[in-house]
Write an enzyme that holds these catalytic residues in place. Structure first.
Site, PDB file in Angstrom:
ATOM      1  N   ASN A 216      10.875   6.912  23.119  1.00 45.22           N
ATOM      2  CA  ASN A 216       9.921   7.947  23.548  1.00 45.22           C
ATOM      3  C   ASN A 216       9.379   8.689  22.327  1.00 45.22           C
ATOM      4  OD1 ASN A 216      11.723  10.278  22.971  1.00 45.22           O
ATOM      5  ND2 ASN A 216      12.988   9.260  24.506  1.00 45.22           N
ATOM      6  N   ASP A 284      16.545   7.313  29.631  1.00 46.59           N
ATOM      7  CA  ASP A 284      17.289   7.287  30.898  1.00 46.59           C
ATOM      8  C   ASP A 284      17.828   5.889  31.204  1.00 46.59           C
ATOM      9  OD1 ASP A 284      17.035  10.007  31.723  1.00 46.59           O
ATOM     10  OD2 ASP A 284      14.888   9.629  31.924  1.00 46.59           O
ATOM     11  N   PRO A 311      24.367   6.380  30.138  1.00 46.55           N
ATOM     12  CA  PRO A 311      25.280   7.497  30.441  1.00 46.55           C
ATOM     13  C   PRO A 311      24.557   8.820  30.210  1.00 46.55           C
ATOM     14  CG  PRO A 311      25.832   6.500  28.321  1.00 46.55           C
ATOM     15  CD  PRO A 311      24.787   5.617  28.965  1.00 46.55           C
ATOM     16  N   ASP A 312      24.902   9.838  30.984  1.00 50.80           N
ATOM     17  CA  ASP A 312      24.328  11.174  30.763  1.00 50.80           C
ATOM     18  C   ASP A 312      25.265  11.921  29.809  1.00 50.80           C
ATOM     19  OD1 ASP A 312      23.611  13.947  31.010  1.00 50.80           O
ATOM     20  OD2 ASP A 312      22.360  13.324  32.697  1.00 50.80           O
ATOM     21  N   ILE A 313      24.801  12.064  28.583  1.00 53.34           N
ATOM     22  CA  ILE A 313      25.650  12.647  27.527  1.00 53.34           C
ATOM     23  C   ILE A 313      25.964  14.111  27.847  1.00 53.34           C
ATOM     24  CG2 ILE A 313      25.801  13.138  25.042  1.00 53.34           C
ATOM     25  CD1 ILE A 313      23.692  10.756  24.786  1.00 53.34           C
ATOM     26  N   PHE A 330      18.546  20.814  27.652  1.00 53.46           N
ATOM     27  CA  PHE A 330      17.099  21.027  27.598  1.00 53.46           C
ATOM     28  C   PHE A 330      16.470  20.333  28.805  1.00 53.46           C
ATOM     29  CE2 PHE A 330      15.007  22.889  23.797  1.00 53.46           C
ATOM     30  CZ  PHE A 330      16.146  23.460  23.249  1.00 53.46           C
ATOM     31  N   LYS A 344      18.825  21.410  37.376  1.00 55.43           N
ATOM     32  CA  LYS A 344      19.579  20.714  36.325  1.00 55.43           C
ATOM     33  C   LYS A 344      20.822  21.498  35.900  1.00 55.43           C
ATOM     34  CE  LYS A 344      16.472  18.135  34.598  1.00 55.43           C
ATOM     35  NZ  LYS A 344      15.322  17.686  33.830  1.00 55.43           N
ATOM     36  N   LYS A 348      24.112  19.259  36.102  1.00 53.10           N
ATOM     37  CA  LYS A 348      24.772  18.809  34.864  1.00 53.10           C
ATOM     38  C   LYS A 348      25.917  19.732  34.443  1.00 53.10           C
ATOM     39  CE  LYS A 348      20.846  16.205  33.353  1.00 53.10           C
ATOM     40  NZ  LYS A 348      20.537  15.175  32.382  1.00 53.10           N
TER      41      LYS A 348
HETATM   42  O1  C5P Z   1      17.906  14.579  33.286  1.00 52.10           O
HETATM   43  P1  C5P Z   1      17.058  14.954  32.128  1.00 52.10           P
HETATM   44  O2  C5P Z   1      16.806  13.819  31.173  1.00 52.10           O
HETATM   45  O3  C5P Z   1      15.784  15.646  32.489  1.00 52.10           O
HETATM   46  O4  C5P Z   1      17.935  16.065  31.375  1.00 52.10           O
HETATM   47  C1  C5P Z   1      17.605  16.550  30.133  1.00 52.10           C
HETATM   48  C2  C5P Z   1      18.833  17.058  29.419  1.00 52.10           C
HETATM   49  O5  C5P Z   1      19.896  16.141  29.549  1.00 52.10           O
HETATM   50  C3  C5P Z   1      18.604  17.195  27.940  1.00 52.10           C
HETATM   51  O6  C5P Z   1      19.445  18.226  27.476  1.00 52.10           O
HETATM   52  C4  C5P Z   1      19.044  15.853  27.399  1.00 52.10           C
HETATM   53  O7  C5P Z   1      19.444  15.947  26.049  1.00 52.10           O
HETATM   54  C5  C5P Z   1      20.211  15.522  28.308  1.00 52.10           C
HETATM   55  N1  C5P Z   1      20.409  14.095  28.599  1.00 52.10           N
HETATM   56  C6  C5P Z   1      21.538  13.462  28.131  1.00 52.10           C
HETATM   57  N2  C5P Z   1      21.767  12.148  28.414  1.00 52.10           N
HETATM   58  C7  C5P Z   1      20.901  11.457  29.195  1.00 52.10           C
HETATM   59  C8  C5P Z   1      19.750  12.093  29.683  1.00 52.10           C
HETATM   60  C9  C5P Z   1      19.526  13.406  29.364  1.00 52.10           C
HETATM   61  O8  C5P Z   1      22.329  14.083  27.410  1.00 52.10           O
HETATM   62  N3  C5P Z   1      21.140  10.197  29.472  1.00 52.10           N
END
Ligand code: C5P
Length: 402
Positions: A216, A284, A311-313, A330, A344, A348
């Site tokens: 991106n 994503d 994975p969602d970090i 963010f 969010k 999260k």
């Molecule tokens: O779900 P979304 O991408 O909109 O969420 C944004 C936030 O989640 C940001 O803080 C981004 O750094 C974090 N994020 C993450 N891992 C992902 C997707 C988003 O840490 N796979």
């Protein structure tokens, strides 16, 4: 008591502007004691500097030591602030490396006061990685910088290299003397000393085959600025970054990664931390396996890429056993910014979500309008440069944790 600066005039054509600086400061009630380097005396005379400051002008290390034992130490300590204007590439290089072979450099090494550098040099000399490196070293040691300004230079070239104008330097000197702690690099209070901060920044890159990837437009600027701002407040910073084209702040430990899975592993390895700021634009999805060799065009039509979720970090760190005390995510949105940010926050499990509207030129641009959404409400920052927005966010973090 009247304030007093020690002004080191280096060898550059801009030295004449430092004579104006002495006058401007005198009008504002600030006294200058001048050290004129050998190079500086090729451009202006000790007589003019002394006439304007009303003080003896110092040029030679050995004159001074003959006059009084440890004279240069006394000279470096008696002022409220040391100002180097013009700061040449040579003076910066020597000061950055602790070289002390004349009165000016010996004084810079001996001082216990803040130092403000007003660089002036040819644009290529300024842009040279060596000079940029030296500036960062000096900043890391707490030095302040003003300029250089962009414009036409005495050598006929155009770019960054002109010394800041005397009025602007005098304004900055006044701010420092008043104890303004909002200036970059200022040796000010360190409320985050002893705290560990982990920041993610930039995009991730998800390979399709050995030459192609999904990614991106994230530039990393906002995350890097937040890392720098937290470092300036004394935090020990680890910056886990996807591929970007900007220099990391000198204060941060940089861990370079490519994919979202690498980024998660690097974050887990950097734990425990007290503060986690997830600024990265993590992809994503990734492809379900990376082709071992380049996918050839034409053979079997257009490839259908099968995507799987990354994975969602942020969520992983926010729910980890050793969760940081403050977890900040963010939310880059193009519509219903606050509504999405609030959703969010609970999804999260973070403490704050910093929402930004990326419908304009935020990604890759230099400005940002942030809204900090917490469980207790929202704080709207005005449109600021990414550096200023970062500073404000870092100050809010410090206020929360101290
Ligand atoms: O779900 P979304 O991408 O909109 O969420 C944004 C936030 O989640 C940001 O803080 C981004 O750094 C974090 N994020 C993450 N891992 C992902 C997707 C988003 O840490 N796979």
């Amino acid at each position: 008591m009247a304030k007093h600066i020690l002004l080191i005039i280096g060898g550059g054509i801009a030295a004449y502007k430092s004579l104006f600086l002495i006058r401007v400061l005198a009008r504002r009630g600030i006294k200058s004691t001048v050290i004129l380097t050998k190079g500086g005396s090729e451009f202006v005379t000790a007589l003019s500097a002394g006439g304007l400051s009303g003080e003896k002008v110092y040029t030679d290390l050995f004159d001074l030591t003959a006059e009084a034992e440890m004279g240069h130490i006394e000279l470096s300590r008696s002022a409220d602030l040391v100002v180097v204007a013009p700061a040449t590439a040579d003076l910066m290089a020597k000061a950055a490396h602790g070289i002390a072979n004349d009165l000016a450099t010996t004084t810079l090494l001996a001082t216990d006061k803040r130092t403000l550098y007003a660089p002036a040099m040819n644009v290529r000399m300024w842009d040279n990685p060596a000079t940029q490196r030296n500036m960062k070293l000096l900043q890391k040691d707490g030095a302040l910088f003003i300029g250089p300004d962009e414009g036409e230079m005495a050598c006929g070239e155009f770019g960054h290299g002109r010394m800041a104008e005397p009025e602007a330097i005098a304004d900055t000197i006044e701010k420092i003397l008043k104890g303004d702690t909002t200036l970059d690099g200022l040796r000010g209070p360190k409320p985050l000393k002893g705290k560990k901060a982990l920041i993610t920044a930039g995009p991730t890159r998800e390979p399709i085959d050995p030459v192609r990837y999904l990614s991106n437009h994230s530039s990393g600027k906002q995350g890097y600025a937040i890392a720098a701002a937290l470092g300036r407040l004394g935090a020990e910073v680890t910056l886990v970054s996807g591929p970007v084209a900007i220099d990391p702040p000198a204060c941060a430990k940089l861990v370079k990664v490519e994919t979202a899975r690498d980024m998660l592993a690097a974050c887990e390895a950097a734990m425990p931390a007290d503060i986690f700021v997830s600024v990265a634009a993590v992809a994503d999805w990734r492809t379900d396996g990376c082709a071992e060799i380049k996918i050839k065009k034409g053979k079997s039509g257009i490839p259908a890429l099968k995507l799987v979720e990354n994975p969602d970090i942020l969520a992983s760190i926010a729910t980890a056993e050793n969760r940081p005390e403050l977890v900040i995510g963010f939310a880059a949105e193009t519509n219903d910014v606050i509504k999405h940010a609030k959703a969010k926050l609970s999804k999260k499990q973070c403490d704050w979500i910093v929402a930004n509207d990326v419908s304009g030129d935020v990604m890759g641009g230099d400005h940002n309008s942030l809204i900090v959404v917490t469980k207790g409400g929202e704080e709207v920052f005005p449109k600021l440069t990414k550096t200023d927005a970062a500073r404000r966010l870092a100050e809010k973090i410090a206020a929360e944790l101290t």
